[in-house]
Scaffold this motif. Structure first.
Motif, mmCIF file in Angstrom:
data_model
loop_
_atom_site.group_PDB
_atom_site.id
_atom_site.type_symbol
_atom_site.label_atom_id
_atom_site.label_comp_id
_atom_site.label_asym_id
_atom_site.label_seq_id
_atom_site.Cartn_x
_atom_site.Cartn_y
_atom_site.Cartn_z
ATOM 1 N N ILE A 56 -1.383 7.402 -5.855
ATOM 2 C CA ILE A 56 -2.399 6.387 -5.572
ATOM 3 C C ILE A 56 -3.445 6.322 -6.682
ATOM 4 O O ILE A 56 -4.006 5.262 -6.956
ATOM 5 C CB ILE A 56 -3.073 6.656 -4.193
ATOM 6 N N ALA A 57 -3.695 7.432 -7.375
ATOM 7 C CA ALA A 57 -4.659 7.431 -8.474
ATOM 8 C C ALA A 57 -4.217 6.468 -9.568
ATOM 9 O O ALA A 57 -5.019 5.687 -10.103
ATOM 10 C CB ALA A 57 -4.822 8.844 -9.038
ATOM 11 N N PHE A 58 -2.937 6.484 -9.906
ATOM 12 C CA PHE A 58 -2.414 5.613 -10.959
ATOM 13 C C PHE A 58 -2.361 4.161 -10.486
ATOM 14 O O PHE A 58 -2.583 3.236 -11.277
ATOM 15 C CB PHE A 58 -1.022 6.082 -11.381
ATOM 16 N N GLY A 96 -8.270 5.610 -2.541
ATOM 17 C CA GLY A 96 -7.006 5.444 -1.838
ATOM 18 C C GLY A 96 -7.176 5.602 -0.339
ATOM 19 O O GLY A 96 -7.927 6.463 0.123
ATOM 20 N N ALA A 97 -6.469 4.788 0.433
ATOM 21 C CA ALA A 97 -6.536 4.886 1.899
ATOM 22 C C ALA A 97 -5.541 5.936 2.383
ATOM 23 O O ALA A 97 -4.667 5.680 3.208
ATOM 24 C CB ALA A 97 -6.260 3.536 2.540
ATOM 25 N N THR A 98 -5.706 7.144 1.847
ATOM 26 C CA THR A 98 -4.916 8.298 2.264
ATOM 27 C C THR A 98 -5.704 9.062 3.321
ATOM 28 O O THR A 98 -6.821 8.670 3.674
ATOM 29 C CB THR A 98 -4.657 9.217 1.063
ATOM 30 N N THR A 122 -11.257 0.996 0.290
ATOM 31 C CA THR A 122 -10.105 1.890 0.283
ATOM 32 C C THR A 122 -8.866 0.998 0.226
ATOM 33 O O THR A 122 -8.836 -0.082 0.810
ATOM 34 C CB THR A 122 -10.053 2.806 1.521
ATOM 35 N N VAL A 123 -7.856 1.458 -0.514
ATOM 36 C CA VAL A 123 -6.675 0.649 -0.796
ATOM 37 C C VAL A 123 -5.431 1.379 -0.324
ATOM 38 O O VAL A 123 -5.242 2.566 -0.604
ATOM 39 C CB VAL A 123 -6.567 0.362 -2.311
ATOM 40 N N ARG A 124 -4.569 0.661 0.372
ATOM 41 C CA ARG A 124 -3.356 1.274 0.909
ATOM 42 C C ARG A 124 -2.424 1.732 -0.200
ATOM 43 O O ARG A 124 -2.159 0.994 -1.157
ATOM 44 C CB ARG A 124 -2.607 0.286 1.801
ATOM 45 N N PRO A 125 -1.912 2.959 -0.107
ATOM 46 C CA PRO A 125 -0.934 3.420 -1.097
ATOM 47 C C PRO A 125 0.299 2.531 -1.102
ATOM 48 O O PRO A 125 0.734 2.035 -0.068
ATOM 49 C CB PRO A 125 -0.592 4.839 -0.611
ATOM 50 N N GLY A 126 0.854 2.317 -2.297
ATOM 51 C CA GLY A 126 2.075 1.540 -2.421
ATOM 52 C C GLY A 126 1.865 0.055 -2.557
ATOM 53 O O GLY A 126 2.814 -0.683 -2.828
ATOM 54 N N VAL A 127 0.634 -0.423 -2.386
ATOM 55 C CA VAL A 127 0.366 -1.857 -2.444
ATOM 56 C C VAL A 127 0.147 -2.315 -3.886
ATOM 57 O O VAL A 127 0.690 -3.323 -4.328
ATOM 58 C CB VAL A 127 -0.850 -2.225 -1.572
ATOM 59 N N MET A 128 -0.660 -1.569 -4.635
ATOM 60 C CA MET A 128 -0.946 -1.914 -6.027
ATOM 61 C C MET A 128 0.083 -1.254 -6.946
ATOM 62 O O MET A 128 0.677 -0.230 -6.604
ATOM 63 C CB MET A 128 -2.368 -1.471 -6.408
ATOM 64 N N GLN A 129 0.277 -1.835 -8.103
ATOM 65 C CA GLN A 129 1.277 -1.312 -9.019
ATOM 66 C C GLN A 129 0.619 -0.600 -10.191
ATOM 67 O O GLN A 129 -0.324 -1.122 -10.801
ATOM 68 C CB GLN A 129 2.170 -2.439 -9.535
ATOM 69 N N LYS A 152 3.925 2.981 6.224
ATOM 70 C CA LYS A 152 3.818 3.021 4.771
ATOM 71 C C LYS A 152 4.212 1.677 4.161
ATOM 72 O O LYS A 152 5.003 0.930 4.732
ATOM 73 C CB LYS A 152 4.718 4.132 4.203
ATOM 74 N N THR A 153 3.637 1.404 3.000
ATOM 75 C CA THR A 153 3.991 0.206 2.244
ATOM 76 C C THR A 153 5.021 0.602 1.195
ATOM 77 O O THR A 153 4.797 1.541 0.426
ATOM 78 C CB THR A 153 2.748 -0.389 1.560
ATOM 79 N N VAL A 154 6.137 -0.098 1.162
ATOM 80 C CA VAL A 154 7.238 0.265 0.269
ATOM 81 C C VAL A 154 7.616 -0.912 -0.624
ATOM 82 O O VAL A 154 7.430 -2.073 -0.262
ATOM 83 C CB VAL A 154 8.474 0.740 1.067
ATOM 84 N N ARG A 155 8.164 -0.593 -1.810
ATOM 85 C CA ARG A 155 8.622 -1.613 -2.764
ATOM 86 C C ARG A 155 9.975 -1.206 -3.333
ATOM 87 O O ARG A 155 10.111 -1.035 -4.553
ATOM 88 C CB ARG A 155 7.622 -1.749 -3.917
ATOM 89 N N PRO A 156 11.000 -1.010 -2.514
ATOM 90 C CA PRO A 156 12.297 -0.602 -3.057
ATOM 91 C C PRO A 156 12.986 -1.757 -3.787
ATOM 92 O O PRO A 156 12.602 -2.920 -3.642
ATOM 93 C CB PRO A 156 13.080 -0.207 -1.798
#
Length: 347
Positions: free
Chosen positions: A23-25, A101-103, A174-181, A278-282
């Motif tokens: 999430i940091a990146f 991050g919304a962890t 706070t931002v959901r993990p997996g949403v931003m690239q 979880k938010t996923v981008r497969p």
């Protein structure tokens, strides 16, 4: 509050056991977009103990500056020292925007920091933009420019709210993990390092950690999976997930599920995709026996290819699917698995 004194986009670079969280990146990547619109820089806040060596990795993913807070009090995450450290950075450097991050850590830290610096916080954002507020000019009311517009699902995902914080700084989300690239890694990139000491005065609010017990699991993080075979209520039972597991095995993928499956006790929460999961981008997402409620779509609609299998031809999932098969999953999935096995064996 002199709003013009607040400059820059800051992100909290979460690390656990001296390893930076993805999430940091992701936040740095989004931060660069926002900073470009504002003509400013991205600064990462790196807090922990003996973590200075992680600064170069943050630079490689786009951080222009890294504020390092290195202290034994920050060895393990505890609310009070971490909230004090991040709030002290904000008071000293006056950032315009702060992203967290919304962890589990971020959801604890963000609200406490915002309260200490007397500003607002929008939780669980899925989109961030720089724009005007109000969104549409209102006669007789000043329209402010270069505001952080924070978008998040509301009312159980049935509507989308865009929120601004025009009168206080910093603007926090706070931002959901997996949403931003995250941006591509640039080996050798360097950032300006700023060592900061907020000064710690432990008191009776400082929790003492007596023992850390780590959960042992062989579950693959679905957020890292390239192929996901996801099942919903329509799969019928926990035992029937064997069909999906066979398909995932052939494809080298991972099984995931909808909230209805978790609520039924068929699969653990770690495998849930959606607004409350979880938010996923497969690369490929199989939606099998999933109707496609908006809460689920919020977690997977950014997948590269979506393949839906459902007996209800009016299911909302078909509206976002790239390929759709209408029929009985108990016949289709085994046939698909067998066909793929034969195809792979022929190669």
């Amino acid at each position: 509050m002199a709003l013009e004194e607040y400059k820059g986009v800051y992100v909290f670079a979460q690390q656990v056991d001296n390893q930076l969280s993805s999430i940091a990146f992701e936040l740095i990547g989004k931060g660069k977009d926002l900073a470009k619109d504002l003509g400013t820089e991205v600064t990462a806040i790196l807090a922990g103990y003996q973590v200075a060596g992680l600064a170069d990795e943050l630079a490689a993913y786009g951080a222009d500056k890294v504020i390092v807070i290195d202290d034994p009090e920050l060895k393990d995450y505890r609310t009070e020292p971490y909230a004090h450290a991040v709030a002290s950075v904000i008071k000293e450097f006056k950032p315009d925007i702060v992203l967290v991050g919304a962890t589990a850590i971020g959801r604890d830290l963000g609200p406490r920091v915002s309260a200490r610096v007397h500003t607002g916080l929008t939780a669980d954002c899925t989109q961030l933009d720089i724009g005007d507020f109000p969104l549409v000019a209102i006669p007789g009311k000043e329209q402010l420019h270069n505001q952080l517009l924070m978008t998040r699902p509301a009312f159980g995902g049935n509507t989308i709210a865009t929120i601004a914080c025009p009168n206080f700084r910093p603007q926090m989300a706070t931002v959901r993990p997996g949403v931003m690239q995250k941006l591509p890694k640039q080996e050798g990139a360097k950032a300006e390092i700023i060592n900061f000491n907020p000064g710690f005065t432990p008191d009776n609010k400082y929790v003492e950690i007596l023992k850390v017990v780590k959960a042992v699991t062989d579950t693959v993080d679905i957020m890292d999976a390239k192929i996901l075979v996801s099942g919903g209520r329509g799969v019928g039972s926990a035992e029937n997930f064997k069909l999906l597991e066979d398909l995932a095995s052939v494809l080298g993928g991972t099984v995931s599920c909808s909230r209805a499956v978790v609520d039924a006790g068929w699969k653990p929460k770690d495998l849930q995709v959606g607004q409350t999961g979880k938010t996923v981008r497969p690369h490929v997402y199989f939606a099998i026996g999933i109707s496609g409620a908006i809460q689920h779509l919020a977690g997977m609609e950014e997948s590269d290819i979506i393949i839906a299998i459902n007996k209800d031809e009016t299911a909302p999932i078909f509206e976002v699917a790239d390929y759709g098969i209408v029929g009985d999953l108990n016949k289709i999935v085994p046939a698909l698995t067998a066909s793929l096995k034969a195809e792979l064996a022929a190669k």
